[in-house]
Design a protein around this motif. Sequence first.
Motif, PDB file in Angstrom:
ATOM      1  N   ARG A 181     -24.022 -40.870   7.776  1.00  0.00           N
ATOM      2  CA  ARG A 181     -23.762 -41.652   6.566  1.00  0.00           C
ATOM      3  C   ARG A 181     -23.387 -40.644   5.489  1.00  0.00           C
ATOM      4  NH1 ARG A 181     -24.656 -46.699   5.080  1.00  0.00           N
ATOM      5  NH2 ARG A 181     -25.987 -47.107   6.860  1.00  0.00           N
ATOM      6  N   ASN A 182     -22.185 -40.819   4.961  1.00  0.00           N
ATOM      7  CA  ASN A 182     -21.756 -39.944   3.885  1.00  0.00           C
ATOM      8  C   ASN A 182     -21.003 -40.751   2.832  1.00  0.00           C
ATOM      9  OD1 ASN A 182     -19.899 -39.911   6.176  1.00  0.00           O
ATOM     10  ND2 ASN A 182     -18.590 -38.650   4.914  1.00  0.00           N
ATOM     11  N   PRO A 183     -21.180 -40.324   1.582  1.00  0.00           N
ATOM     12  CA  PRO A 183     -20.583 -41.091   0.496  1.00  0.00           C
ATOM     13  C   PRO A 183     -19.056 -41.083   0.546  1.00  0.00           C
ATOM     14  CG  PRO A 183     -21.593 -39.068  -0.343  1.00  0.00           C
ATOM     15  CD  PRO A 183     -21.909 -39.157   1.111  1.00  0.00           C
ATOM     16  N   ARG A 184     -18.486 -42.166   0.113  1.00  0.00           N
ATOM     17  CA  ARG A 184     -17.033 -42.317   0.022  1.00  0.00           C
ATOM     18  C   ARG A 184     -16.506 -41.347  -1.024  1.00  0.00           C
ATOM     19  NH1 ARG A 184     -12.356 -43.849   1.848  1.00  0.00           N
ATOM     20  NH2 ARG A 184     -11.178 -45.458   0.759  1.00  0.00           N
ATOM     21  N   VAL A 185     -15.348 -40.763  -0.759  1.00  0.00           N
ATOM     22  CA  VAL A 185     -14.685 -39.924  -1.748  1.00  0.00           C
ATOM     23  C   VAL A 185     -14.326 -40.821  -2.933  1.00  0.00           C
ATOM     24  CG1 VAL A 185     -12.650 -38.500  -2.220  1.00  0.00           C
ATOM     25  CG2 VAL A 185     -13.805 -38.341   0.003  1.00  0.00           C
ATOM     26  N   LYS A 186     -14.903 -40.519  -4.091  1.00  0.00           N
ATOM     27  CA  LYS A 186     -14.758 -41.397  -5.265  1.00  0.00           C
ATOM     28  C   LYS A 186     -13.299 -41.679  -5.614  1.00  0.00           C
ATOM     29  CE  LYS A 186     -19.117 -41.891  -6.162  1.00  0.00           C
ATOM     30  NZ  LYS A 186     -19.750 -43.027  -5.578  1.00  0.00           N
ATOM     31  N   ALA A 187     -12.455 -40.683  -5.547  1.00  0.00           N
ATOM     32  CA  ALA A 187     -11.050 -40.876  -5.915  1.00  0.00           C
ATOM     33  C   ALA A 187     -10.363 -41.906  -5.022  1.00  0.00           C
ATOM     34  CB  ALA A 187     -10.309 -39.551  -5.868  1.00  0.00           C
ATOM     35  N   LEU A 188     -10.784 -42.015  -3.768  1.00  0.00           N
ATOM     36  CA  LEU A 188     -10.144 -42.962  -2.851  1.00  0.00           C
ATOM     37  C   LEU A 188     -10.501 -44.405  -3.174  1.00  0.00           C
ATOM     38  CD1 LEU A 188     -10.356 -41.176   0.601  1.00  0.00           C
ATOM     39  CD2 LEU A 188      -8.453 -41.265  -1.003  1.00  0.00           C
ATOM     40  N   SER A 189     -11.634 -44.638  -3.811  1.00  0.00           N
ATOM     41  CA  SER A 189     -12.028 -46.012  -4.135  1.00  0.00           C
ATOM     42  C   SER A 189     -11.040 -46.667  -5.095  1.00  0.00           C
ATOM     43  CB  SER A 189     -13.446 -46.055  -4.703  1.00  0.00           C
ATOM     44  OG  SER A 189     -13.510 -45.339  -5.915  1.00  0.00           O
ATOM     45  N   VAL A 190     -10.280 -45.873  -5.843  1.00  0.00           N
ATOM     46  CA  VAL A 190      -9.244 -46.401  -6.734  1.00  0.00           C
ATOM     47  C   VAL A 190      -8.190 -47.154  -5.920  1.00  0.00           C
ATOM     48  CG1 VAL A 190      -7.362 -45.693  -8.297  1.00  0.00           C
ATOM     49  CG2 VAL A 190      -9.601 -44.585  -8.425  1.00  0.00           C
ATOM     50  N   PHE A 191      -7.957 -46.722  -4.678  1.00  0.00           N
ATOM     51  CA  PHE A 191      -6.910 -47.304  -3.841  1.00  0.00           C
ATOM     52  C   PHE A 191      -7.413 -48.399  -2.905  1.00  0.00           C
ATOM     53  CE2 PHE A 191      -5.616 -42.915  -4.732  1.00  0.00           C
ATOM     54  CZ  PHE A 191      -4.421 -43.167  -5.394  1.00  0.00           C
ATOM     55  N   ALA A 242      -5.236 -46.146   0.641  1.00  0.00           N
ATOM     56  CA  ALA A 242      -6.540 -45.531   0.912  1.00  0.00           C
ATOM     57  C   ALA A 242      -6.692 -45.246   2.401  1.00  0.00           C
ATOM     58  CB  ALA A 242      -7.665 -46.425   0.420  1.00  0.00           C
ATOM     59  N   ARG A 243      -6.241 -46.157   3.249  1.00  0.00           N
ATOM     60  CA  ARG A 243      -6.365 -45.955   4.703  1.00  0.00           C
ATOM     61  C   ARG A 243      -5.550 -44.753   5.164  1.00  0.00           C
ATOM     62  NH1 ARG A 243      -9.706 -45.583   8.536  1.00  0.00           N
ATOM     63  NH2 ARG A 243      -8.890 -46.071  10.553  1.00  0.00           N
ATOM     64  N   LEU A 244      -4.343 -44.603   4.613  1.00  0.00           N
ATOM     65  CA  LEU A 244      -3.528 -43.444   4.972  1.00  0.00           C
ATOM     66  C   LEU A 244      -4.206 -42.148   4.534  1.00  0.00           C
ATOM     67  CD1 LEU A 244       0.112 -44.610   4.178  1.00  0.00           C
ATOM     68  CD2 LEU A 244      -0.920 -44.218   6.415  1.00  0.00           C
ATOM     69  N   MET A 245      -4.794 -42.171   3.354  1.00  0.00           N
ATOM     70  CA  MET A 245      -5.506 -40.983   2.868  1.00  0.00           C
ATOM     71  C   MET A 245      -6.736 -40.706   3.731  1.00  0.00           C
ATOM     72  SD  MET A 245      -5.083 -41.701  -1.159  1.00  0.00           S
ATOM     73  CE  MET A 245      -4.809 -40.160  -1.994  1.00  0.00           C
ATOM     74  N   ASP A 246      -7.463 -41.765   4.113  1.00  0.00           N
ATOM     75  CA  ASP A 246      -8.611 -41.611   5.008  1.00  0.00           C
ATOM     76  C   ASP A 246      -8.183 -40.959   6.319  1.00  0.00           C
ATOM     77  OD1 ASP A 246     -10.662 -42.642   3.415  1.00  0.00           O
ATOM     78  OD2 ASP A 246     -10.395 -44.694   4.163  1.00  0.00           O
ATOM     79  N   LEU A 247      -7.062 -41.420   6.875  1.00  0.00           N
ATOM     80  CA  LEU A 247      -6.579 -40.865   8.140  1.00  0.00           C
ATOM     81  C   LEU A 247      -6.234 -39.388   8.007  1.00  0.00           C
ATOM     82  CD1 LEU A 247      -4.361 -43.803   9.442  1.00  0.00           C
ATOM     83  CD2 LEU A 247      -6.524 -42.995  10.414  1.00  0.00           C
ATOM     84  N   ALA A 248      -5.611 -39.012   6.907  1.00  0.00           N
ATOM     85  CA  ALA A 248      -5.276 -37.605   6.684  1.00  0.00           C
ATOM     86  C   ALA A 248      -6.551 -36.758   6.595  1.00  0.00           C
ATOM     87  CB  ALA A 248      -4.436 -37.450   5.422  1.00  0.00           C
ATOM     88  N   LEU A 249      -7.558 -37.264   5.890  1.00  0.00           N
ATOM     89  CA  LEU A 249      -8.831 -36.540   5.771  1.00  0.00           C
ATOM     90  C   LEU A 249      -9.538 -36.438   7.123  1.00  0.00           C
ATOM     91  CD1 LEU A 249     -10.121 -37.996   2.398  1.00  0.00           C
ATOM     92  CD2 LEU A 249      -9.442 -35.619   2.840  1.00  0.00           C
TER      93      LEU A 249
END
Length: 126
Positions: free
Chosen positions: A43-53, A61-68
Amino acid sequence: MTPGDLKQELMRINNEVNQEMFGTGLRWQRVDLLDDRILLMARNPRVKALSVFDSGGGFTARLMDLALVEEYKKRLRKALEDRLGCRVRSLLKDYDPAEELAFTLVVLHGTLEDLLRGSEQPRSAG
């Protein structure tokens, strides 16, 4: 190395990679070992900046999640191979942002028993 020692080291490695990439540690982790597979649940916190998307379908946001996730996999694979001296056959990872849960499946060349005995050979360079 005992199975308990291996689990502790796997949790340390996973947490360090998370800190390196996101600047924060994991809130909770669990490691399961079976034959040639390692399952890491965290369990790890969501990257705050991604919650904007996240609103509006969440495609960006999904594309950014995949890159990460892809970068995380590269770093975790390298850390596992370098620190444990094992060879990773496959590493699969997914992250559920709504639940803040990450699941990582590591499939080794050879078995966990080989790794525990120290008979795994490090991946050759090249």
